[in-house]
Design a protein around this motif. Structure first.
Motif, PDB file in Angstrom:
ATOM      1  N   LYS A 478     -12.664   2.570   6.898  1.00 34.22           N
ATOM      2  CA  LYS A 478     -12.042   1.236   6.267  1.00 34.22           C
ATOM      3  C   LYS A 478     -11.660   1.585   4.949  1.00 34.22           C
ATOM      4  CE  LYS A 478     -13.757  -3.649   5.527  1.00 34.22           C
ATOM      5  NZ  LYS A 478     -14.808  -4.126   5.198  1.00 34.22           N
ATOM      6  N   PHE A 479     -12.365   2.269   4.085  1.00 33.04           N
ATOM      7  CA  PHE A 479     -11.799   2.704   2.934  1.00 33.04           C
ATOM      8  C   PHE A 479     -10.707   3.577   2.977  1.00 33.04           C
ATOM      9  CE2 PHE A 479     -11.868   6.184  -0.262  1.00 33.04           C
ATOM     10  CZ  PHE A 479     -12.148   5.536  -1.559  1.00 33.04           C
ATOM     11  N   VAL A 480     -10.479   4.620   3.711  1.00 28.49           N
ATOM     12  CA  VAL A 480      -9.439   5.422   4.015  1.00 28.49           C
ATOM     13  C   VAL A 480      -8.285   4.375   4.211  1.00 28.49           C
ATOM     14  CG1 VAL A 480      -8.286   7.234   5.202  1.00 28.49           C
ATOM     15  CG2 VAL A 480     -10.676   7.398   4.517  1.00 28.49           C
ATOM     16  N   GLU A 481      -8.236   3.673   5.066  1.00 22.12           N
ATOM     17  CA  GLU A 481      -7.230   2.799   5.586  1.00 22.12           C
ATOM     18  C   GLU A 481      -6.583   1.984   4.206  1.00 22.12           C
ATOM     19  OE1 GLU A 481      -8.507   0.252   8.935  1.00 22.12           O
ATOM     20  OE2 GLU A 481      -9.088   2.281   9.983  1.00 22.12           O
ATOM     21  N   LEU A 482      -7.498   1.272   3.838  1.00 25.78           N
ATOM     22  CA  LEU A 482      -7.189   0.340   2.648  1.00 25.78           C
ATOM     23  C   LEU A 482      -6.824   1.174   1.487  1.00 25.78           C
ATOM     24  CD1 LEU A 482     -10.264  -2.085   2.708  1.00 25.78           C
ATOM     25  CD2 LEU A 482      -7.973  -2.730   2.907  1.00 25.78           C
ATOM     26  N   ALA A 483      -7.191   2.546   1.279  1.00 26.48           N
ATOM     27  CA  ALA A 483      -6.337   3.345   0.320  1.00 26.48           C
ATOM     28  C   ALA A 483      -5.049   3.641   0.541  1.00 26.48           C
ATOM     29  CB  ALA A 483      -7.384   4.468   0.186  1.00 26.48           C
ATOM     30  N   ARG A 484      -4.864   4.154   1.772  1.00 24.61           N
ATOM     31  CA  ARG A 484      -3.361   4.290   2.212  1.00 24.61           C
ATOM     32  C   ARG A 484      -2.808   3.227   2.199  1.00 24.61           C
ATOM     33  NH1 ARG A 484      -4.245   8.492   7.740  1.00 24.61           N
ATOM     34  NH2 ARG A 484      -5.559   9.776   6.668  1.00 24.61           N
ATOM     35  N   ASP A 485      -3.309   1.974   2.780  1.00 25.88           N
ATOM     36  CA  ASP A 485      -2.192   0.807   2.479  1.00 25.88           C
ATOM     37  C   ASP A 485      -1.878   0.457   1.058  1.00 25.88           C
ATOM     38  OD1 ASP A 485      -2.071   0.366   5.078  1.00 25.88           O
ATOM     39  OD2 ASP A 485      -3.496  -1.394   5.052  1.00 25.88           O
ATOM     40  N   SER A 486      -2.933   0.735   0.337  1.00 29.60           N
ATOM     41  CA  SER A 486      -2.804   0.553  -1.249  1.00 29.60           C
ATOM     42  C   SER A 486      -1.721   1.205  -1.946  1.00 29.60           C
ATOM     43  CB  SER A 486      -4.126   0.443  -2.013  1.00 29.60           C
ATOM     44  OG  SER A 486      -5.003  -0.747  -1.258  1.00 29.60           O
ATOM     45  N   ALA A 487      -1.925   2.536  -1.476  1.00 32.08           N
ATOM     46  CA  ALA A 487      -0.799   3.479  -2.198  1.00 32.08           C
ATOM     47  C   ALA A 487       0.326   3.126  -1.722  1.00 32.08           C
ATOM     48  CB  ALA A 487      -1.419   5.031  -1.595  1.00 32.08           C
ATOM     49  N   TRP A 488       0.554   2.798  -0.444  1.00 29.93           N
ATOM     50  CA  TRP A 488       1.922   2.493   0.009  1.00 29.93           C
ATOM     51  C   TRP A 488       2.428   1.204  -0.666  1.00 29.93           C
ATOM     52  CZ3 TRP A 488       4.386  -1.359   2.774  1.00 29.93           C
ATOM     53  CH2 TRP A 488       5.539  -0.914   3.217  1.00 29.93           C
ATOM     54  N   ILE A 489       1.434   0.206  -0.809  1.00 27.24           N
ATOM     55  CA  ILE A 489       2.111  -0.866  -1.697  1.00 27.24           C
ATOM     56  C   ILE A 489       2.701  -0.841  -3.017  1.00 27.24           C
ATOM     57  CG2 ILE A 489       1.274  -3.174  -2.364  1.00 27.24           C
ATOM     58  CD1 ILE A 489      -0.643  -3.456  -0.125  1.00 27.24           C
TER      59      ILE A 489
END
Ligand code: GTP
Ligand code: MG
Length: 555
Positions: A478-489
């Motif tokens: 969950k941490f990894v997914e959110l980190a990737r989403d956030s980098a993308w945002i």
């Protein structure tokens, strides 16, 4: 409901004399401009403790007249500082210039007599002020005012973030809004000092030190108060009388292990807090935990307290974090940003479990900042190599030596912005080989994981331990997914600059729960690629981990 008001009353007041603890750097963006000398952790802690010992906590009537109140207390000596705050009633923290004033005040203080209940006559520095003639006091002048001491509401936070002009400004605003205030820090040290008085009934020369986020520069308003009961204050033993052929030892009782000793001590202190401790409620003895503790609430200060003993390594860890937090002003801003982000997405929780802890997140930020080029933070090994003889510290057989004087550490030449660092943080950990590598701030290098824990962050001082052993594969994912989403945002933000501040942008967009805030034009544009990207990422994670992604992707 925690609000505060502070006034200074006597000449020679030193409000912020040791107040640099929580705001170590002067707000400089790169952390290299701040030339003021910074105090050593141990010096700050000693000063704060001494200050707390001259201080009393007084529950006051709501309609108190401040001037009369101060005049009344000044009978016992001059007051160097005071403030009021509200926490289910009005409280005053009053610091005298001299410790003797406390005795004088206590000598003129009564133990209440009740008709139905009996009082345990424990005389502490937690007092109750009553009005002899209530109607006299309501004179409409000089009532105490109250500022807020609790963290800002999410509405307030989003407002604050939307006014900021850049992501850097947003991170700085977040830090300012959430960091511990000078008053809150004083109240934390006072609470420890009050508990120390109770523990001193058994162990007269004990010290109760605050540790963890209350003192490590990463404390957020509302965080718990971690306390460490120190029974043999390290380095206190004078050896000048130890010459000759004899060695004197105390007669003592022996128990099978250090752990049993700790449990026995915490057990009696817990009983003592429960039975005699003014304001100590909900006392729970959690003695079978890995680190035995007594948990309680302190009414008055409103803090949730965790009292541990035989835990000097944790105090040393707090000092290490204090050094990292004080070295460069970007560190705290980034840690606060990441902690708030993790909390907003329920990656962290106040309930213990398989979640990542704030402590682990802080270690990840430190590690990331050690990996920048040029590094923003030195490795623990290099802090150790800068140490001199007086920094030497061995605790429970572990070498915990590192340089204690921050002023001797060369500032980083790295000038990256907070915005860049935040984005890169998410990118770095969104792509980190957690399946193979461990995080290690001692060497500032990733290393092969010694076991199969999903997240492995080496304990900096007990190097065979993993501080994030509790974290499940699911939570890491969950941490990894959110980190990737956030980098993308953040990447998108850069492309289409925030068009209007009425929509959450930058950090505010990162703090929104998934699916929220999509009314914004720019968010609408992103919507499709985002879900496609997430699918791809999920697939890539699934390929190297057991398939437990359903609940994480379903949210
Ligand atoms: P908050 O979430 O703001 O309370 O942060 P905190 O740093 O105070 O964390 P917490 O109250 O959970 O723990 C207090 C201190 O205990 C930390 O700062 C660490 O020094 C230490 N600590 C916490 N968890 C661990 C752990 O898993 N391993 C080790 N070795 N120390 C820990
Ligand atoms: Mg804590």
């Amino acid at each position: 409901p925690h609000s505060i008001s502070r006034h200074l009353s006597c000449p020679g007041t030193r409000v912020a004399s040791v107040g640099s603890e929580e705001q170590p750097s002067g707000g400089a963006e790169t952390g290299t401009e701040d030339k003021t000398l910074q105090k050593k952790f141990s010096e700050v802690q000693k000063e704060r403790r001494e200050q707390a010992q001259r201080t009393v906590l007084i529950h006051c009537p709501n309609n108190i007249n401040e001037k009369k109140f101060l005049k009344y207390l000044s009978q016992h000596g001059s007051i160097s500082n005071h403030f009021f705050y509200e926490s289910f009633g009005l409280y005053a923290v009053v610091e005298f210039c001299q410790k003797d004033s406390i005795n004088s005040l206590q000598n003129g203080t009564h133990t209440p007599t009740q008709s139905t209940e009996a009082a345990i006559p424990f005389k502490s520095r937690f007092l109750n002020l009553k009005l002899k003639n209530p109607s006299n006091q309501v004179s409409g002048q000089s009532f105490v005012q109250a500022d807020s001491q609790s963290p800002p509401s999410s509405k307030k936070l989003f407002e604050l973030l939307s006014y900021a002009e850049s992501i850097d400004a947003q991170l700085t605003a977040l830090l300012k809004a959430f960091q511990l205030t000078e008053e809150n820090v004083r109240l934390r040290h006072l609470t420890c000092s009050l508990i120390e008085d109770i523990a001193a009934a058994y162990f007269p020369s004990c010290v109760v030190w605050p540790f963890g986020s209350s003192v490590n520069t990463f404390g957020k308003l509302g965080c718990d108060l971690d306390m460490f009961l120190d029974l043999d204050e390290t380095g206190n033993l004078s050896d000048h009388k130890n010459t000759g052929n004899f060695l004197m030892e105390f007669q003592v009782k022996n128990v099978p292990s250090e752990r049993v000793a700790t449990q026995k001590i915490l057990s009696v202190i817990g009983e003592c807090l429960d039975n005699f401790g003014p304001g100590c409620v909900g006392v729970q003895k959690i003695l079978n935990a890995r680190c035995p503790l007594v948990r309680f609430s302190h009414q008055g200060s409103g803090f949730q307290c965790d009292l541990t003993a035989n835990n000097s390594i944790a105090l040393k860890s707090s000092e290490l974090l204090y050094i990292y937090g004080s070295l460069d002003s970007r560190v705290r801003a980034l840690v606060f940003g990441v902690r708030c982000w993790a909390r907003a997405h329920s990656l962290t929780s106040s309930i213990p479990g398989a979640w990542i802890t704030n402590f682990s997140l802080t270690m990840m930020v430190i590690f990331f900042l050690q990996r920048r080029s040029p590094p923003i933070l030195p490795t623990l090994d290099s802090l150790k190599s800068m140490a001199d003889a007086e920094d030497r510290c061995i605790l429970e057989g572990n070498n915990c030596t590192f340089i204690q004087d921050i002023n001797k550490i060369k500032p980083s030449g790295n000038t990256e912005t907070l915005e860049l660092l935040l984005k890169e943080f998410f990118e770095y950990f969104g792509n980190f080989a957690f399946n193979k590598n461990s995080i290690n701030i001692r060497q500032g290098r990733e290393q092969n994981k010694p076991d199969s824990s999903p997240l492995y962050i080496q304990n900096p001082f007990e190097t065979s331990l993993n501080i994030s052993k509790n974290v499940s594969q699911n939570q890491l994912q969950k941490f990894v997914e959110l980190a990737r989403d956030s980098a993308w945002i953040l990447e998108q933000e850069k492309k289409d600059q925030p068009s209007s501040s009425s929509h959450p942008w930058g950090l505010a967009a990162l703090l929104l729960p998934p699916g929220a805030g999509q009314t914004s034009l720019s968010r609408k544009k992103k919507k499709k690629p985002m879900s496609e990207k997430v699918k791809g990422l999920l697939a890539s994670i699934k390929s190297n981990s057991p398939d437990r992604s359903t609940d994480a992707s379903g949210k």
